[in-house]
Design an enzyme around this catalytic site. Structure first.
Site, short mmCIF file in Angstrom:
data_model
loop_
_atom_site.label_atom_id
_atom_site.label_comp_id
_atom_site.label_asym_id
_atom_site.label_seq_id
_atom_site.Cartn_x
_atom_site.Cartn_y
_atom_site.Cartn_z
N ASP A 8 -24.52 22.21 -39.16
CA ASP A 8 -24.45 21.04 -37.91
C ASP A 8 -25.00 19.91 -38.44
OD1 ASP A 8 -25.58 19.82 -35.29
OD2 ASP A 8 -25.35 21.81 -34.40
N ASN A 9 -24.45 18.90 -37.84
CA ASN A 9 -24.78 17.53 -38.38
C ASN A 9 -25.87 16.68 -37.26
OD1 ASN A 9 -23.28 16.70 -36.08
ND2 ASN A 9 -21.97 15.21 -37.08
N SER B 263 -12.05 25.86 -23.84
CA SER B 263 -12.56 25.71 -22.52
C SER B 263 -11.73 25.97 -21.21
CB SER B 263 -13.06 24.16 -22.60
OG SER B 263 -13.14 23.83 -21.25
N TYR C 218 -10.23 15.31 -24.28
CA TYR C 218 -11.35 16.31 -24.54
C TYR C 218 -10.50 17.64 -24.34
CZ TYR C 218 -14.65 20.21 -24.12
OH TYR C 218 -15.35 21.37 -24.21
N LYS D 164 -9.05 20.60 -27.27
CA LYS D 164 -9.09 22.24 -27.11
C LYS D 164 -7.67 22.93 -27.16
CE LYS D 164 -13.76 22.33 -27.20
NZ LYS D 164 -14.40 22.87 -28.31
N PHE E 197 -16.08 29.00 -19.03
CA PHE E 197 -16.02 28.23 -17.62
C PHE E 197 -17.31 27.39 -17.63
CE2 PHE E 197 -12.22 29.49 -15.21
CZ PHE E 197 -11.51 30.09 -16.33
N PRO F 234 -13.62 11.22 -10.16
CA PRO F 234 -12.37 11.40 -10.80
C PRO F 234 -12.15 12.42 -11.76
CG PRO F 234 -13.06 8.98 -10.85
CD PRO F 234 -14.16 9.78 -10.44
P1 NAD Z 1 -23.45 20.86 -27.95
O1 NAD Z 1 -23.15 19.53 -28.20
O2 NAD Z 1 -24.79 21.34 -27.69
O3 NAD Z 1 -23.21 21.79 -29.43
C1 NAD Z 1 -22.34 21.24 -30.33
C2 NAD Z 1 -23.03 21.03 -31.52
O4 NAD Z 1 -22.05 20.62 -32.63
C3 NAD Z 1 -24.29 20.18 -31.56
O5 NAD Z 1 -25.18 20.72 -32.12
C4 NAD Z 1 -23.76 19.08 -32.53
O6 NAD Z 1 -24.71 18.37 -33.20
C5 NAD Z 1 -22.72 19.55 -33.52
N1 NAD Z 1 -21.77 18.73 -33.99
C6 NAD Z 1 -20.81 17.69 -33.42
N2 NAD Z 1 -20.26 17.13 -34.04
C7 NAD Z 1 -20.25 17.83 -35.27
C8 NAD Z 1 -19.67 17.66 -36.68
N3 NAD Z 1 -18.82 16.57 -36.97
N4 NAD Z 1 -20.08 18.44 -37.56
C9 NAD Z 1 -20.79 19.23 -37.59
N5 NAD Z 1 -21.64 19.47 -36.32
C10 NAD Z 1 -21.48 18.70 -35.19
O7 NAD Z 1 -22.25 21.47 -27.12
P2 NAD Z 1 -22.37 23.04 -26.33
O8 NAD Z 1 -22.52 22.70 -25.03
O9 NAD Z 1 -23.30 23.89 -27.13
O10 NAD Z 1 -20.84 23.18 -26.72
C11 NAD Z 1 -20.51 24.11 -27.91
C12 NAD Z 1 -18.88 24.23 -27.90
O11 NAD Z 1 -18.29 24.81 -26.71
C13 NAD Z 1 -18.17 22.77 -28.05
O12 NAD Z 1 -17.04 22.88 -28.67
C14 NAD Z 1 -17.69 22.62 -26.64
O13 NAD Z 1 -16.61 21.94 -26.45
C15 NAD Z 1 -17.33 24.07 -26.03
N6 NAD Z 1 -17.55 24.16 -24.55
C16 NAD Z 1 -18.95 23.98 -24.12
C17 NAD Z 1 -18.90 23.83 -22.79
C18 NAD Z 1 -19.96 23.53 -21.99
O14 NAD Z 1 -20.08 23.10 -20.55
N7 NAD Z 1 -21.14 23.41 -22.57
C19 NAD Z 1 -17.72 24.48 -21.80
C20 NAD Z 1 -16.79 24.84 -22.62
C21 NAD Z 1 -16.53 24.60 -23.95
#
Ligand code: NAD
Ligand code: UDP
Length: 338
Positions: free
Chosen positions: A32-33, A125, A149, A153, A178, A293
């Site tokens: 993770d970054n 998603s 976004y 996906k 969801f 929106p």
């Molecule tokens: P989050 O932002 O908490 O987690 C994403 C993680 O990825 C973070 O820790 C971030 O630091 C890390 N990250 C971002 N860019 C990066 C990179 N270039 N290199 C390495 N690490 C990187 O989000 P989340 O809610 O835990 O979501 C996780 C995944 O699930 C995402 O792909 C998101 O699109 C998907 N998702 C989330 C939801 C939601 O409602 N939370 C719904 C559908 C899908």
């Protein structure tokens, strides 16, 4: 026991899944970054699990960094959470979203191929469906995302499908989440958004805590039970368990499969607000605002494919979601910055 590389392991869903993986006896490496998270989440996961994941700070767009991690850790499977997830921001900064979500995933897949790692579980998603032609959304519903976004996906699902078709012995599960909400029952890890939250549950939690004045409800003229938007909220700990089931499925199956992860039950914004009032033991002020929106009236998951293929079903209800969110919020008023 499996060696699992978790990209985005410090994030909201990644940290809950890392905890579930460790508790189930798997070896975990978080990559993770910290673009949208804190290493503190992983420290707490370590305490809760009683053992530590390997922790690497790195960016999925950095092929050399990925390569080094695969070389050393030799994962059997990847769970790929890392990415950018704010719908509104993706409209403002589409190229950043395509670079991180699409190009970044390509780097992950190419590194998997180089190191002969054959199983991936990907965070997709429900937003890939777009406007509902019918409800609940089953996995065969037409795909027509309405934001950059959502398109990232969809593109990644297609890329993964093409890769799996071309590579004998590979398998992929694309989990279409969801509305993930809630927190681990310990109250030690949870969702920690930067600034003013966009999502309903973190916003409700801040109003209940007195840190925001009132909830703005976006629209009360939808065709739903009470006029407010209806969503299929899914507890993040149930979602974490779905990843374990998906990992097991991918280990025994080849091919690429999209699977919804929801409860199959909808709750409206007003119903969530009242459930949160009960959980927090206080009233929550709100006002109706115009529709936001891009919002749809209703979103609901068909959950039979998850039950049939993963042998997984959500077990936690709306009260569990609100109680756990409130527990996390009240113990950590400043999130991981506390
Ligand atoms: P989050 O932002 O908490 O987690 C994403 C993680 O990825 C973070 O820790 C971030 O630091 C890390 N990250 C971002 N860019 C990066 C990179 N270039 N290199 C390495 N690490 C990187 O989000 P989340 O809610 O835990 O979501 C996780 C995944 O699930 C995402 O792909 C998101 O699109 C998907 N998702 C989330 C939801 C939601 O409602 N939370 C719904 C559908 C899908
Ligand atoms: N919502 C709201 N006020 C807020 C945030 C969200 O009324 O401050 C509504 C939103 O319009 C939708 C539901 O809550 O009907 C869930 O929104 P969220 O942003 O949490 O998730 P989404 O379904 O958009 O991914």
């Amino acid at each position: 026991m499996t060696r699992v590389l978790v990209t985005g392991g410090a994030g909201y869903i990644g940290s809950h899944t890392a905890l579930a993986l460790l508790r189930a006896g798997h070896d975990v490496l978080s990559f993770d970054n910290y673009a949208n998270s804190s290493p503190e989440a992983l420290r707490r996961v370590t305490v809760l699990a009683g053992r530590s994941p390997e922790i690497v700070e790195g960016d999925i767009r950095d092929r050399a960094a990925l390569d080094a991690v695969f070389f050393r850790f030799r994962p059997d499977a990847v769970i790929h959470f890392a990415g950018l997830k704010a719908v509104g921001e993706s409209v403002e900064r589409p190229l950043a979203y395509y670079r991180t979500n699409v190009t970044g995933t390509q780097e992950v897949l190419e590194t998997m191929q180089t190191h002969d790692c054959r199983q991936i579980v990907f965070s997709s998603s429900a937003t890939v469906y777009g406007e509902a032609r019918y409800l609940p959304f089953d996995e065969d519903h037409p795909l027509a995302p309405t934001s950059p976004y959502g398109r990232t996906k969809l593109f990644v699902e297609d890329i993964i499908r093409d890769w799996v078709h071309a590579r004998r012995g590979t398998s992929a599960v694309m989990l279409r989440y969801f509305n993930p909400v809630g927190a681990d029952m310990s109250g030690q890890i949870g969702e920690d958004p930067n600034g003013i939250p966009n999502n309903l549950l973190p916003y409700l939690a801040r109003v209940a805590a007195g840190r925001l004045e009132r909830l703005g409800i976006f629209g009360n003229d939808y065709d739903t039970r009470d006029g407010t938007g209806e969503r299929d909220f899914i507890h993040v700990s149930d979602l974490a368990d779905a990843h374990l089931a998906a990992l097991d499925f991918a280990a025994h199956q080849i091919g690429a499969t999209a699977i919804n992860v929801g409860t199959g039950q909808g709750a409206t914004v007003l119903e969530m607000l009242h459930a949160f009032e009960t959980a927090a033991g206080r009233q929550i002020a709100y006002q109706f605002l115009p529709r936001r929106p891009g919002d749809v009236a209703r979103s609901l998951a068909a959950v039979d494919r998850a039950a049939r293929l993963l042998n997984w079903r959500a077990t936690r209800d709306v009260a569990d979601m609100c109680v756990s969110t409130w527990n996390w919020q009240s113990r950590n008023p400043d999130g991981y910055g506390t």
